[in-house]
Design a protein around this motif. Structure first.
Motif, PDB file in Angstrom:
ATOM      1  N   GLY A  40       0.835  -1.130  -0.062  1.00  0.00           N
ATOM      2  CA  GLY A  40      -0.032   0.076   0.019  1.00  0.00           C
ATOM      3  C   GLY A  40       0.932   1.316   0.147  1.00  0.00           C
ATOM      4  O   GLY A  40       0.352   2.278  -0.172  1.00  0.00           O
ATOM      5  N   GLY A  77      -4.679   4.392   4.075  1.00  0.00           N
ATOM      6  CA  GLY A  77      -6.085   3.588   4.581  1.00  0.00           C
ATOM      7  C   GLY A  77      -6.225   2.429   3.506  1.00  0.00           C
ATOM      8  O   GLY A  77      -5.652   2.205   2.689  1.00  0.00           O
ATOM      9  N   GLU A  78      -7.262   1.799   4.277  1.00  0.00           N
ATOM     10  CA  GLU A  78      -7.734   0.548   3.487  1.00  0.00           C
ATOM     11  C   GLU A  78      -8.196   0.663   2.142  1.00  0.00           C
ATOM     12  O   GLU A  78      -7.661   0.117   1.298  1.00  0.00           O
ATOM     13  CB  GLU A  78      -8.962   0.039   4.272  1.00  0.00           C
ATOM     14  CG  GLU A  78      -8.989  -1.339   4.423  1.00  0.00           C
ATOM     15  CD  GLU A  78     -10.220  -1.747   5.428  1.00  0.00           C
ATOM     16  OE1 GLU A  78     -11.208  -2.450   5.047  1.00  0.00           O
ATOM     17  OE2 GLU A  78     -10.477  -0.992   6.633  1.00  0.00           O
ATOM     18  N   HIS A  79      -8.948   1.654   1.931  1.00  0.00           N
ATOM     19  CA  HIS A  79      -9.399   2.059   0.518  1.00  0.00           C
ATOM     20  C   HIS A  79      -8.998   3.352   0.048  1.00  0.00           C
ATOM     21  O   HIS A  79      -8.686   4.345   0.760  1.00  0.00           O
ATOM     22  CB  HIS A  79     -10.823   2.222   0.391  1.00  0.00           C
ATOM     23  CG  HIS A  79     -11.555   0.941   0.914  1.00  0.00           C
ATOM     24  ND1 HIS A  79     -11.529  -0.211   0.336  1.00  0.00           N
ATOM     25  CD2 HIS A  79     -11.997   0.648   2.088  1.00  0.00           C
ATOM     26  CE1 HIS A  79     -12.321  -1.099   0.925  1.00  0.00           C
ATOM     27  NE2 HIS A  79     -12.518  -0.654   2.158  1.00  0.00           N
ATOM     28  N   ASN A 117      -8.629   4.930   9.739  1.00  0.00           N
ATOM     29  CA  ASN A 117      -7.634   4.354   8.571  1.00  0.00           C
ATOM     30  C   ASN A 117      -8.305   3.608   7.413  1.00  0.00           C
ATOM     31  O   ASN A 117      -7.838   2.845   6.907  1.00  0.00           O
ATOM     32  CB  ASN A 117      -6.749   3.499   9.280  1.00  0.00           C
ATOM     33  CG  ASN A 117      -5.150   3.769   8.884  1.00  0.00           C
ATOM     34  OD1 ASN A 117      -4.995   4.803   8.285  1.00  0.00           O
ATOM     35  ND2 ASN A 117      -4.536   2.780   8.922  1.00  0.00           N
ATOM     36  N   LYS A 118      -9.642   3.972   7.201  1.00  0.00           N
ATOM     37  CA  LYS A 118     -10.301   3.278   6.417  1.00  0.00           C
ATOM     38  C   LYS A 118      -9.960   3.851   4.875  1.00  0.00           C
ATOM     39  O   LYS A 118      -9.981   3.159   3.757  1.00  0.00           O
ATOM     40  CB  LYS A 118     -11.901   3.436   6.593  1.00  0.00           C
ATOM     41  CG  LYS A 118     -12.714   2.349   6.124  1.00  0.00           C
ATOM     42  CD  LYS A 118     -13.815   1.896   7.088  1.00  0.00           C
ATOM     43  CE  LYS A 118     -14.791   1.201   6.187  1.00  0.00           C
ATOM     44  NZ  LYS A 118     -15.972   1.119   6.573  1.00  0.00           N
ATOM     45  N   TYR A 119     -10.271   5.205   4.863  1.00  0.00           N
ATOM     46  CA  TYR A 119     -10.068   5.760   3.418  1.00  0.00           C
ATOM     47  C   TYR A 119      -8.838   6.776   3.472  1.00  0.00           C
ATOM     48  O   TYR A 119      -8.727   7.648   4.439  1.00  0.00           O
ATOM     49  CB  TYR A 119     -11.253   6.509   3.109  1.00  0.00           C
ATOM     50  CG  TYR A 119     -12.589   5.642   3.097  1.00  0.00           C
ATOM     51  CD1 TYR A 119     -12.409   4.843   1.909  1.00  0.00           C
ATOM     52  CD2 TYR A 119     -13.495   5.526   3.911  1.00  0.00           C
ATOM     53  CE1 TYR A 119     -13.806   4.288   1.630  1.00  0.00           C
ATOM     54  CE2 TYR A 119     -14.606   4.810   3.904  1.00  0.00           C
ATOM     55  CZ  TYR A 119     -14.944   4.196   2.722  1.00  0.00           C
ATOM     56  OH  TYR A 119     -15.771   3.237   2.529  1.00  0.00           O
ATOM     57  N   ASP A 139     -11.105   2.749  -4.647  1.00  0.00           N
ATOM     58  CA  ASP A 139     -10.177   1.531  -5.592  1.00  0.00           C
ATOM     59  C   ASP A 139     -10.193   1.431  -6.724  1.00  0.00           C
ATOM     60  O   ASP A 139      -9.823   2.514  -7.579  1.00  0.00           O
ATOM     61  CB  ASP A 139     -10.641   0.208  -4.572  1.00  0.00           C
ATOM     62  CG  ASP A 139     -10.406   0.071  -3.054  1.00  0.00           C
ATOM     63  OD1 ASP A 139      -9.434   0.905  -2.846  1.00  0.00           O
ATOM     64  OD2 ASP A 139     -10.909  -0.120  -2.293  1.00  0.00           O
TER      65      ASP A 139
END
Lengths: 165, 591
Positions: A40, A77-79, A117-119, A139
């Motif tokens: 990432g 972030g995740e996405h 920390n998602k986006y 994404d």
């Protein structure tokens, strides 16, 4: 092979990328793109290993990692949410879309990643979907013909989908 | 029982408009009803404004194209058209509400580069082969010498479609004649111009046409290796290129001793990593070599000393997509289109405030007004098109008064714009030309590689001045400084990025100087775009007190009781314009 871990991912990933793309210095960018896809971002430890194991120099690898817009040296972030600020999106209100995004995700001035920390939000020059402007890409999925309201609806919908899972 | 085919348009534009959901809806419906229909995908035919598009081929062989298909519509299409054999005519191109728009958009086009786009499944090589695919490379390798191939390309008059317009046949000739054994051919698919998507359309919809052009180019110049430098922002194009390359290898169109000859050729894809300057050929080669994408001085030109120091040809996607067609039909067939100096066709990406956005291919020599009014249908707002921006950050704005200009490298250069890669962004009277200039300078100063001082520092100073003007803090002297800097940046930069970066400023100054002056002297933005110069207030007679703006205002600047006239507190207002966008009664006044 190394068993060392960086950011929850084994450092041996570097060796796999080198195996795939080779050790010559022109393999630097493909290797770095591969690493970024896995981690990432580009952890310094991984960059160090690239220079140790290939014909590249630290100067070249760090230079490349900081020159190109795709590379990041910090975790994300995740996405990834990419907001297009191409010409077509700009004339059709991309600035407002960015504002709506920050509002929907609760990002304050200068922040690019949500507290959970998602986006991570990124501004990009053009996604090439100009005829559907303004657009964002979450994404690998592109959302077109947006308005401020639609942006908020997208995240509400994503939340609903997630809580249903 | 009716047999047939359902083809869903699945290029990025279709997917963004919801084609994935439509495809799934068809899939489920076919399974549930047992309808005898094969489900397939295609690329983009260019009418992005009507996405998602679905073609239904009935058992009688007749084809119908449905526009703006939703999952609900998909359900009914299967019931009525596929199962009952009764097309839902009002939803189709052929007879429905879209008929006039489609005829206006498609009518003036001559499709050579886009010849297969939207008509074939880009992931099935057999569909390409059925449309004369790989016949041109077979003809070239088995019946023509490399010199004859080059001669044919020269006869076509084809010039580089990336924007600079260098004659393709001549470029090939230089590389062919260069000393040394190894040579390379690079396809430039680093389409970085914001507002352009001609290359993406082709790569996603018809990758084999481009590949075939590359192989022919390789044969002509004597290269055995080719590279495709494609930007990472195009994941679908990368995926389809990968599939196409594997298929071409399996069928023997890539690899050793093609068609039993001594010619061997293979192609590798290299992803760009997000740098606009890598569209410049010397920077692009540095990037493939694993370095930072910094341009270098020319000469030596790449055709003499290019990638890894070897003779190299770099051609744009759309240039290469012409090649197979030229070999099959002859150079003269392409040269019949166009003007004396500019032959063939040009694909434009229509975007911005356009009524009908998408990709359209027109013969060179077509007047701009035909593209703007007939194909593009003017602006989506119905307001007059004030200008079009051509050629992205390297190009310029062409005002409506010059729409009689024809598409021709030299004619367009006279206006200060360029043919460019093909991006055409529409602007109406609600577009501020100073803001557009600022937008492009922001882009170029960010993308400058930093090598040349004026490009690195000069563009930044220009951006600062433009930002000042957009905030109403500019002076008349600023406009002069802007012009002076533009001249310096243009003349002291090594590569085209810096050399053309001032173009958007120079053309807007040339044609829309009054807008600059309005910002500086009157502190107003005539297009009502530059926020620091605007004030928002409620028109009391029009306000119904519905409260929509109050709820939408992110700054809490709007107050008012239900069903009472509302008011905006200018001290709290952040001028974001949400109230104006939200109000359904036109009760917000922007000044």
């Amino acid at each position: 092979m190394s068993n060392e871990m960086v950011g929850g991912v084994a450092l041996s990933v570097v060796d796999r990328m080198i195996e795939r793309y080779g050790t010559s210095s022109d393999a630097a960018i493909p290797i770095l793109l591969g690493l970024q896809e896995t981690y990432g971002y580009l952890p310094l430890e991984a960059l160090q290993r690239v220079t140790d194991k290939t014909e590249t120099t630290p100067n070249q690898v760090y230079g490349v990692a900081t020159f190109y817009g795709q590379f990041r040296l910090k975790p994300v972030g995740e996405h990834i949410v990419r907001v297009c600020h191409g010409t077509a999106c700009h004339v059709r209100g991309a600035v407002g879309i960015s504002e709506a995004l920050s509002e929907a995700l609760g990002l304050k001035d200068g922040e690019d990643t949500t507290a959970d920390n998602k986006y991570t939000v990124e501004t990009v020059a053009c996604l090439g979907c100009c005829s559907l402007s303004p657009v964002i890409m979450i994404d690998d999925k592109v959302y077109g013909k947006l308005t401020r309201k639609k942006v908020k609806d997208i995240f509400k919908q994503l939340e609903r989908e997630e809580s249903n899972q | 029982m009716t047999a047939g085919q359902i083809i869903v348009g699945m290029a990025s534009c279709g997917v963004a408009a919801g084609a994935q959901e439509v495809y799934q809806a068809f899939e489920q419906k076919i399974e549930a009803t047992g309808a005898q229909a094969e489900l397939s995908v295609s690329g983009c035919i260019g009418t992005c404004f009507l996405e998602p598009l679905v073609k239904v081929r009935g058992a009688d062989g007749r084809e119908w194209t449905y526009a703006e298909v939703t999952p609900e519509r998909a359900d009914r299409i299967v019931d009525q058209h596929v199962l009952a054999g009764e097309p839902i005519r009002e939803w189709t191109w052929e007879e429905g509400v879209y008929k006039d728009a489609v005829e206006a958009f498609m009518g003036p086009q001559v499709r050579i580069v886009l010849r297969n786009c939207g008509l074939i499944n880009p992931e099935r090589i057999d569909e390409y082969l059925a449309r004369d695919g790989y016949k041109a490379i077979e003809k070239a390798v088995t019946a023509m010498t490399p010199e004859e191939v080059i001669q044919e390309v020269k006869a076509s008059g084809l010039r580089g479609r990336g924007g600079a317009g260098f004659p393709t046949g001549l470029k090939w000739q230089f590389a062919h004649d260069a000393a040394g054994e190894d040579r390379y051919l690079i396809c430039n698919a680093d389409e970085g111009d914001p507002g352009a998507f001609m290359n993406r359309t082709v790569l996603e919809s018809d990758p084999h046409s481009m590949l075939e052009g590359m192989i022919i180019g390789g044969y002509a110049i004597g290269a055995s290796r080719g590279f495709i430098y494609c930007r990472a922002e195009y994941p679908l194009a990368l995926k389809r290129l990968d599939i196409a390359l594997n298929q071409a290898r399996e069928r023997g169109f890539l690899g050793k001793n093609l068609f039993g000859s001594t010619f061997s050729f293979d192609i590798e894809v290299r992803q760009g990593a997000g740098a606009f300057v890598c569209g410049e050929e010397t920077a692009l080669m540095a990037s493939i070599e694993g370095q930072r994408g910094m341009p270098r001085l020319r000469p030596p030109y790449p055709t003499t000393a290019g990638l890894f120091g070897k003779p190299t040809v770099i051609n744009n996607v759309n240039t290469l997509t012409n090649i197979a067609w030229i070999i099959l039909h002859g150079g003269a067939a392409l040269a019949q289109y166009g003007t004396p100096g500019t032959k063939g066709t040009k694909v434009f990406s229509l975007a911005g405030k356009v009524a009908r956005g998408g990709s359209a291919e027109v013969p060179m020599g077509t007047p701009l007004h035909k593209i703007v009014q007939e194909i593009g249908g003017g602006s989506f707002s119905g307001k007059p098109v004030k200008a079009i921006q051509m050629g992205g950050p390297s190009g310029g704005c062409v005002p409506a008064t010059l729409f009689d200009t024809v598409v021709d490298y030299e004619e367009l250069a006279k206006t200060g714009a360029i043919v460019g890669s093909g991006g055409m962004v529409f602007m109406d009277e609600d577009t501020c030309m100073v803001d557009i200039a600022r937008f492009f300078l922001n882009f170029t100063q960010d993308e400058s590689c930093g090598k040349c001082t004026y490009c690195r520092v000069g563009t930044r100073r220009m951006l600062e001045i433009l930002t000042r003007i957009c905030s109403g803090e500019g002076t008349m002297e600023d406009i002069d400084t802007l012009e002076e800097l533009a001249d310096k940046v243009k003349n002291t930069s090594l590569c085209a990025l810096g050399g053309t970066a001032p173009n958007p400023v120079l053309t807007t100054l040339r044609y829309f100087r009054d807008e600059y002056i309005a910002h500086v002297r009157d502190h107003t933005c005539p297009a009502k775009v530059c926020r620091p110069l605007l004030t928002f207030s409620v028109i009391e007679e029009a306000c119904t007190g519905c409260g929509a703006c109050r709820r939408a205002c992110p700054a809490g600047a709007i107050s008012g009781e239900k069903k009472q006239v509302h008011a905006i507190d200018p001290n709290l207002c952040i001028k974001c314009g949400v109230c104006y966008e939200t109000c359904r009664f036109d009760a917000i006044l922007v000044e």
